[in-house]
Design a protein around this motif. Structure first.
Motif, PDB file in Angstrom:
ATOM      1  N   GLU A   1      64.481  18.937  27.261  1.00 23.20           N
ATOM      2  CA  GLU A   1      63.345  18.063  26.947  1.00 23.20           C
ATOM      3  C   GLU A   1      63.777  16.598  26.869  1.00 23.20           C
ATOM      4  O   GLU A   1      63.087  15.717  27.383  1.00 23.20           O
ATOM      5  CB  GLU A   1      62.707  18.486  25.628  1.00 23.20           C
ATOM      6  CG  GLU A   1      61.476  17.680  25.279  1.00 23.20           C
ATOM      7  CD  GLU A   1      60.807  18.175  24.016  1.00 23.20           C
ATOM      8  OE1 GLU A   1      60.664  17.347  23.101  1.00 23.20           O
ATOM      9  OE2 GLU A   1      60.437  19.356  23.964  1.00 23.20           O
ATOM     10  N   GLU A   2      64.923  16.338  26.256  1.00 27.40           N
ATOM     11  CA  GLU A   2      65.425  14.959  26.183  1.00 27.40           C
ATOM     12  C   GLU A   2      65.730  14.418  27.585  1.00 27.40           C
ATOM     13  O   GLU A   2      65.421  13.272  27.897  1.00 27.40           O
ATOM     14  CB  GLU A   2      66.684  14.901  25.323  1.00 27.40           C
ATOM     15  CG  GLU A   2      66.439  15.140  23.857  1.00 27.40           C
ATOM     16  CD  GLU A   2      67.736  15.300  23.072  1.00 27.40           C
ATOM     17  OE1 GLU A   2      67.750  14.835  21.916  1.00 27.40           O
ATOM     18  OE2 GLU A   2      68.715  15.872  23.594  1.00 27.40           O
ATOM     19  N   HIS A   3      66.329  15.256  28.419  1.00 25.22           N
ATOM     20  CA  HIS A   3      66.641  14.833  29.782  1.00 25.22           C
ATOM     21  C   HIS A   3      65.365  14.586  30.579  1.00 25.22           C
ATOM     22  O   HIS A   3      65.258  13.607  31.318  1.00 25.22           O
ATOM     23  CB  HIS A   3      67.493  15.890  30.487  1.00 25.22           C
ATOM     24  CG  HIS A   3      67.909  15.467  31.847  1.00 25.22           C
ATOM     25  ND1 HIS A   3      67.242  15.853  32.962  1.00 25.22           N
ATOM     26  CD2 HIS A   3      68.911  14.665  32.260  1.00 25.22           C
ATOM     27  CE1 HIS A   3      67.815  15.317  34.033  1.00 25.22           C
ATOM     28  NE2 HIS A   3      68.828  14.590  33.621  1.00 25.22           N
TER      29      HIS A   3
ATOM     30  N   ARG B   1      62.429  13.710  29.442  1.00 28.65           N
ATOM     31  CA  ARG B   1      61.804  12.467  28.983  1.00 28.65           C
ATOM     32  C   ARG B   1      62.564  11.230  29.472  1.00 28.65           C
ATOM     33  O   ARG B   1      61.965  10.206  29.760  1.00 28.65           O
ATOM     34  CB  ARG B   1      61.715  12.444  27.458  1.00 28.65           C
ATOM     35  CG  ARG B   1      60.693  13.402  26.906  1.00 28.65           C
ATOM     36  CD  ARG B   1      60.670  13.333  25.383  1.00 28.65           C
ATOM     37  NE  ARG B   1      59.844  14.347  24.809  1.00 28.65           N
ATOM     38  CZ  ARG B   1      58.557  14.197  24.529  1.00 28.65           C
ATOM     39  NH1 ARG B   1      57.973  13.052  24.784  1.00 28.65           N
ATOM     40  NH2 ARG B   1      57.868  15.184  24.000  1.00 28.65           N
ATOM     41  N   ALA B   2      63.878  11.329  29.573  1.00 31.25           N
ATOM     42  CA  ALA B   2      64.680  10.185  30.002  1.00 31.25           C
ATOM     43  C   ALA B   2      64.598   9.954  31.509  1.00 31.25           C
ATOM     44  O   ALA B   2      64.639   8.812  31.972  1.00 31.25           O
ATOM     45  CB  ALA B   2      66.138  10.383  29.594  1.00 31.25           C
TER      46      ALA B   2
ATOM     47  N   ILE C   1      72.611  16.982  25.806  1.00 33.04           N
ATOM     48  CA  ILE C   1      71.235  16.774  25.370  1.00 33.04           C
ATOM     49  C   ILE C   1      70.398  17.978  25.797  1.00 33.04           C
ATOM     50  O   ILE C   1      70.785  18.740  26.679  1.00 33.04           O
ATOM     51  CB  ILE C   1      70.636  15.469  25.941  1.00 33.04           C
ATOM     52  CG1 ILE C   1      70.618  15.502  27.481  1.00 33.04           C
ATOM     53  CG2 ILE C   1      71.402  14.263  25.431  1.00 33.04           C
ATOM     54  CD1 ILE C   1      69.921  14.312  28.104  1.00 33.04           C
ATOM     55  N   THR C   2      69.244  18.115  25.176  1.00 28.78           N
ATOM     56  CA  THR C   2      68.357  19.219  25.524  1.00 28.78           C
ATOM     57  C   THR C   2      67.641  18.917  26.827  1.00 28.78           C
ATOM     58  O   THR C   2      67.591  17.761  27.281  1.00 28.78           O
ATOM     59  CB  THR C   2      67.300  19.443  24.420  1.00 28.78           C
ATOM     60  OG1 THR C   2      66.438  18.290  24.382  1.00 28.78           O
ATOM     61  CG2 THR C   2      67.947  19.689  23.071  1.00 28.78           C
TER      62      THR C   2
END
Length: 71
Positions: free
Chosen positions: A15-17, A19-20, A12-13
């Motif tokens: 940014e995805e990490h 946000r998670a 994952i990117t």
């Protein structure tokens, strides 16, 4: 012990990490009302304090804002 295979790995990117799992970077959960304040504090701190110990606003700064919050 369970063995992992390449099929189980999800890339994952950043940014995805972020946000998670914002607590890994801002010490507050993604549902915390303190999250926006902590993010802003980190952005300002980073803009004013350089890694080499120098202080002051960096010459080139880009701040992006998005109103989109994924569910």
């Amino acid at each position: 012990m369970e063995r992992y295979t390449a099929d189980q790995i999800q890339v994952i990117t950043f940014e995805e990490h972020l946000r998670a799992r914002p607590a890994m970077y801002f010490r507050v959960g993604k549902d915390s009302p303190e999250l926006p304040t902590d993010v802003l504090q980190q952005v300002v701190w980073d803009a004013l304090h350089h890694g080499d110990g120098a202080q002051g606003v960096r010459h080139i700064q880009t701040l992006r804002h998005s109103d989109h919050i994924p569910p």
